[in-house]
Enzyme design. Structure first.
Site: not given
Ligand code: COA
Length: 624
Positions: A80, A93, A319, A435, A535-536
């Site tokens: 940044y 954002p 941000h 994250s 990004s998610q």
């Molecule tokens: N089979 C069935 N379910 C599964 C699965 C599988 N193989 N793998 C994952 N899932 C489920 C998880 O248990 C989770 O369930 P929930 O909705 O009940 O919690 C769901 O699917 C989501 O998991 P997944 O899609 O693997 O993603 P995550 O939530 O772990 O997210 C990242 C991954 C990288 C996005 C997250 O770790 C992260 O870092 N997020 C922050 C991003 C960020 O900072 N964004 C803003 C930037 S400004």
């Protein structure tokens, strides 16, 4: 000291060899063979026993011991503060709220006063350290997360600098005197004290102050030049303008009030535009320039809540102090407050007679007026350049993907790779925020989603389709998703390579060493040009987050997976002839449907190699 600092582990420094191996693996399939050979030789020399890499690694480990988070400052500056680009579109954002239906401006002010009350309640929770501790969900669920980012929501200000910006955070927000917010209305700024006689304003009092501000804003004779537009400019340009402004005491006083406010409330004029998702996203990202609400902002401040008279509302966020996830938590709290509180307003008798809010005064000479005009032109160029497409994919959502026993996030990332390949017949360096809040003061590292396995999969879905049976393609899909999931786990546990490489580079600089060859190599430079920046940002209340691309020839792709649909916000620049958000979205839609078909074939016992229903060819570029 906070709970986070005491209880969480420090961000680790990954083993050098592991990072270098991952780096080579993440670039090999994205660059020509000859270039890779050269890069491999450079990396091997860097990592050789007794080489430069080992010396830097040793220093980095020492830094880890001495600091609470060895990468924090390096990362903040690199991501940044050193970036000279304008904050709107390029960095800040936004959250886009559902369109509100206001009968008239009074209705909008009522909504705004509720919003401010919600913000104050949320801030009170933060100040009392009463926010519930966050725990990781999804991959490696259950571990506690660092809460520090929340404490910066209303206490931060990003000062522009000639070479680098400065992020100032007031550590003890409760001891810094009377609290105020700044209300932007008709490009004017007003100080709204939120405490009177030691007591915070209630909603009806806030409303009565907003009504006064509205009236003061209407008075055209008292209107001052639209100073806010200066903050939408490149950071160096704004720093120069700020220096010019600061020569005058009146301006210094106004700047100090701005810099010490809790947040902004921007009361926007009706845009006159159809409030589609894409239009609302654009209006939040840049205010649509000087002609509309582009100057009704102050981009240095971390949180700007926007209430448009036409019901177009949301939040613009600077941000550098925190990530989108924290922004979502705050936005959801405020939105729940607005929709949850009783619609019956308090009676007039409970409203105290308060002194009117004060207008921020500015002294502008012809030089400053010239700077304002130049900033207006540059913002207009940004406005004209942004090609945005907010697309809700309704074919399926997280639940379908989970049923395939796949990670929804990894699945979506692979779909983004497929979309990019359909459009460009190649993959490129990709950024996905991961994250690292599992660690003290953790922010993010990068998941490099353009994996070799993703390339193998997307090829088998497109160019090489005829050579593969469905079950072979499904295997490639599963391999791609596994590779993506493994990279995710590695990144969120502090084993990402981007922060580590940055740390090694910055250590070399601190030691006054010549820039090591690995960091002068074209491969390193291009691998840090994130043509696809993703990004998610999931929400549990109806709203979505979006942002712009980070390079001129790139895409910003923010997604919000819901149970049965996924919102994608795809952004690119019209000036670049290689990109088109509409074309990308079309390819994404096709790819997601094809991936569903593939999974359905996989789920049907005994079914083999049936053709897909959508049968997409290469997406064609159009509309530029
Ligand atoms: N089979 C069935 N379910 C599964 C699965 C599988 N193989 N793998 C994952 N899932 C489920 C998880 O248990 C989770 O369930 P929930 O909705 O009940 O919690 C769901 O699917 C989501 O998991 P997944 O899609 O693997 O993603 P995550 O939530 O772990 O997210 C990242 C991954 C990288 C996005 C997250 O770790 C992260 O870092 N997020 C922050 C991003 C960020 O900072 N964004 C803003 C930037 S400004």
């Amino acid at each position: 000291m906070t709970l986070c600092r005491q209880a969480l582990p420090k961000v680790p420094v990954p083993p050098l060899k592991q990072t270098l191996d991952t780096y080579l693996r993440s670039v090999q399939h994205l660059i020509p063979e000859e270039q890779f050979k050269k890069t491999k030789a450079i990396v091997e020399k860097f990592g050789a026993p007794g080489g430069v890499g080992e010396a830097l690694q040793k220093k980095l480990l020492e830094r880890r011991d001495k600091t609470s988070n060895w990468v924090y400052d390096y990362w903040l500056e690199d991501m940044y503060l050193n970036n000279r680009l304008a904050l709107p579109v390029n960095s800040s954002p936004v959250m886009v709220f559902p369109k509100q239906n206001f009968r008239d401006h009074k209705d909008a002010l009522r909504f705004a006063s509720r919003l401010v009350r919600g913000v104050l309640d949320y801030k009170a929770l933060i100040d009392a350290r009463a926010l519930p501790l966050d725990f990781a969900r999804g991959q490696l669920a259950g571990t506690p997360l660092c809460m520090e980012q929340y404490y910066r929501l209303f206490t931060s200000y990003r000062y522009p600098g000639l070479k680098s910006d400065t992020l100032k955070v007031k550590m003890d927000s409760t001891s810094s005197g009377p609290e105020h917010i700044i209300v932007a209305c008709k490009n004017q700024f007003f100080v709204l004290d939120v405490v009177a006689n030691g007591k915070q304003l209630i909603e009806t009092e806030i409303l009565s102050q907003l009504e006064k501000i509205w009236k003061m804003g209407e008075n055209a004779e008292e209107r001052l030049p639209p100073l806010g537009i200066l903050t939408s400019d490149g950071r160096t340009e704004w720093a120069q303008a700020r220096e010019a402004l600061s020569k005058d005491q009146t301006n210094r006083d106004s700047l100090a009030l701005m810099e010490n406010c809790l947040c902004l409330l921007c009361l926007d004029e009706a845009s006159g535009l159809e409030p589609r998702d894409t239009t609302r996203a654009l209006l939040m990202l840049h205010g649509s320039g000087r002609e509309k609400n582009g100057a009704n902002r102050w981009y240095d401040k971390s949180m700007q809540f926007v209430v448009g008279m036409d019901g177009i509302c949301g939040v613009v966020c600077e941000h550098s102090p925190f990530e989108g996830i924290v922004l979502v938590q705050c936005s959801e709290y405020v939105m729940k407050h607005i929709t949850g509180v009783s619609s019956k307003m308090a009676t007039a008798s409970s409203v105290r007679e308060l002194p009117p809010p004060r207008r921020l005064l500015w002294k502008c000479n012809p030089h400053i007026l010239g700077l304002i005009a130049a900033s207006e032109d540059r913002l207009q160029r940004l406005v004209n350049n942004l090609d945005m497409d907010v697309f809700t994919f309704k074919g399926y959502g997280k639940e379908f993907i989970k049923k395939q026993k796949m990670s929804p996030d990894a699945f979506i990332q692979v779909a983004l790779q497929l979309a990019f390949y359909k459009c460009n017949r190649r993959l490129v360096s990709t950024y996905e925020s991961a994250s690292i809040r599992r660690f003290q003061e953790g922010r993010v590292d990068n998941i490099r989603s353009a994996t070799p396995e993703a390339l193998a999969f997307v090829k088998s879905m497109t160019d090489e389709r005829a050579n593969f049976t469905d079950s072979e393609i499904i295997k490639r899909l599963r391999d791609a998703i596994n590779a993506q999931t493994n990279y995710t786990i590695s990144a969120i546990t502090g084993m990402g390579i981007d922060n580590h490489l940055l740390g090694l580079l910055r250590t070399a600089r601190e030691l006054n060493m010549e820039r090591p060859a690995i960091f002068c190599d074209d491969t390193y430079l291009t691998s840090n040009q994130f043509i696809l920046s993703t990004s998610q940002v999931p929400t549990t209340v109806e709203m979505f987050c979006c942002y712009g691309p980070v390079v001129p020839n790139g895409y910003g792709a923010c997604y919000n997976p819901q149970s049965n649909y996924i919102i994608f916000c795809v952004a690119s620049f019209w000036e670049n002839t290689q990109t088109s958000s509409a074309v990308f979205v079309k390819a994404l839609n096709e790819g997601l449907l094809e991936m569903r078909d593939l999974c359905n074939v996989d789920n049907t016992p005994g079914t083999k190699a049936a053709g897909t229903s959508q049968g997409a060819g290469p997406a064609r570029k159009s509309g530029k």
